[in-house]
Design a protein around this motif. Sequence first.
Motif, PDB file in Angstrom:
ATOM      1  N   LEU A  88      -2.392   2.513  -2.255  1.00  0.00           N
ATOM      2  CA  LEU A  88      -2.237   1.303  -3.069  1.00  0.00           C
ATOM      3  C   LEU A  88      -2.776   1.516  -4.480  1.00  0.00           C
ATOM      4  CD1 LEU A  88      -3.183  -1.393  -0.417  1.00  0.00           C
ATOM      5  CD2 LEU A  88      -0.933  -1.088  -1.490  1.00  0.00           C
ATOM      6  N   LEU A  92      -0.329   1.083  -7.706  1.00  0.00           N
ATOM      7  CA  LEU A  92      -0.607   0.083  -8.738  1.00  0.00           C
ATOM      8  C   LEU A  92      -0.866   0.740 -10.089  1.00  0.00           C
ATOM      9  CD1 LEU A  92      -2.800  -2.315  -6.595  1.00  0.00           C
ATOM     10  CD2 LEU A  92      -0.482  -2.769  -7.450  1.00  0.00           C
ATOM     11  N   THR A 132       5.573  -7.019  -6.139  1.00  0.00           N
ATOM     12  CA  THR A 132       4.987  -7.705  -4.989  1.00  0.00           C
ATOM     13  C   THR A 132       5.735  -7.341  -3.715  1.00  0.00           C
ATOM     14  OG1 THR A 132       4.253  -9.525  -6.403  1.00  0.00           O
ATOM     15  CG2 THR A 132       4.406  -9.975  -4.037  1.00  0.00           C
ATOM     16  N   ILE A 135       4.636  -3.838  -2.555  1.00  0.00           N
ATOM     17  CA  ILE A 135       3.330  -3.829  -1.888  1.00  0.00           C
ATOM     18  C   ILE A 135       3.429  -4.489  -0.516  1.00  0.00           C
ATOM     19  CG2 ILE A 135       0.946  -4.650  -2.017  1.00  0.00           C
ATOM     20  CD1 ILE A 135       1.669  -2.355  -4.012  1.00  0.00           C
ATOM     21  N   TYR A 138       5.088  -2.147   1.964  1.00  0.00           N
ATOM     22  CA  TYR A 138       4.155  -1.084   2.349  1.00  0.00           C
ATOM     23  C   TYR A 138       3.110  -1.605   3.337  1.00  0.00           C
ATOM     24  CZ  TYR A 138       0.232   2.102   2.192  1.00  0.00           C
ATOM     25  OH  TYR A 138      -0.802   2.921   2.555  1.00  0.00           O
ATOM     26  N   ALA A 158      -0.352  -9.173  -0.906  1.00  0.00           N
ATOM     27  CA  ALA A 158       0.526  -8.478  -1.861  1.00  0.00           C
ATOM     28  C   ALA A 158       0.457  -9.102  -3.262  1.00  0.00           C
ATOM     29  CB  ALA A 158       1.956  -8.409  -1.342  1.00  0.00           C
ATOM     30  N   VAL A 186      -8.708  -2.841  -5.244  1.00  0.00           N
ATOM     31  CA  VAL A 186      -7.902  -2.700  -4.021  1.00  0.00           C
ATOM     32  C   VAL A 186      -8.802  -2.801  -2.801  1.00  0.00           C
ATOM     33  CG1 VAL A 186      -6.498  -1.102  -2.653  1.00  0.00           C
ATOM     34  CG2 VAL A 186      -6.054  -1.377  -5.104  1.00  0.00           C
TER      35      VAL A 186
END
Length: 195
Positions: A88, A92, A132, A135, A138, A158, A186
């Motif tokens: 993540l 990001l 969004t 995420i 995932y 998310a 995160v």
Amino acid sequence: MPTGVALRDAREQLFAAAERVLLRDGANALTSRAVTTEAGVAKGLVHRHFADFDEFLTEFVLDRIGRIEIQAAVLRDSAGTGSVVAHLTRALTDLFGSIALRIVGLVISRDAVRTRLRELTGGGVPVLREATRMISTYLTAERERGRIAAEADIDTLAPTLIGAAHLLFADREAASPAPADVEKVVTAVIADAVT
């Protein structure tokens, strides 16, 4: 500028020029003249390929959104391997360290472009909506593998991750945040969700 010279993939050449102007000078500097000057082509080339500059910008944003879909596939395929926090953090950082952050500013600053994009994509803020979704997809894949708690609220996690990362990267005057800063955010957001 010479005219009558055939350009290979004029659309991509113009999009690449728009990206350079947007990254270097910001959304307010993005004009058809700035794009054609940056591309080194005749001033009228944008209008030969697009009805108006807002259509050009809309197509530019849609093209760059397609790149998020590629990032999303890579992130989704990483599910079940390595560290959830590391995946993540990297996703990001890659997302907001790229043109995406500037495109959000462009979409927010241009009403006609935002309206066209909403009609074409179904609402929300383009780029942030796709990010969004990336995420969320995932996190769902990780939940299916038991690495995210079954009761984790992915529909909240998310957009929280996207919003927090966006705020970290949004200050154009400061240097981009260090990966450790992104990792800290995160970790805090998903702490209760990681199994």
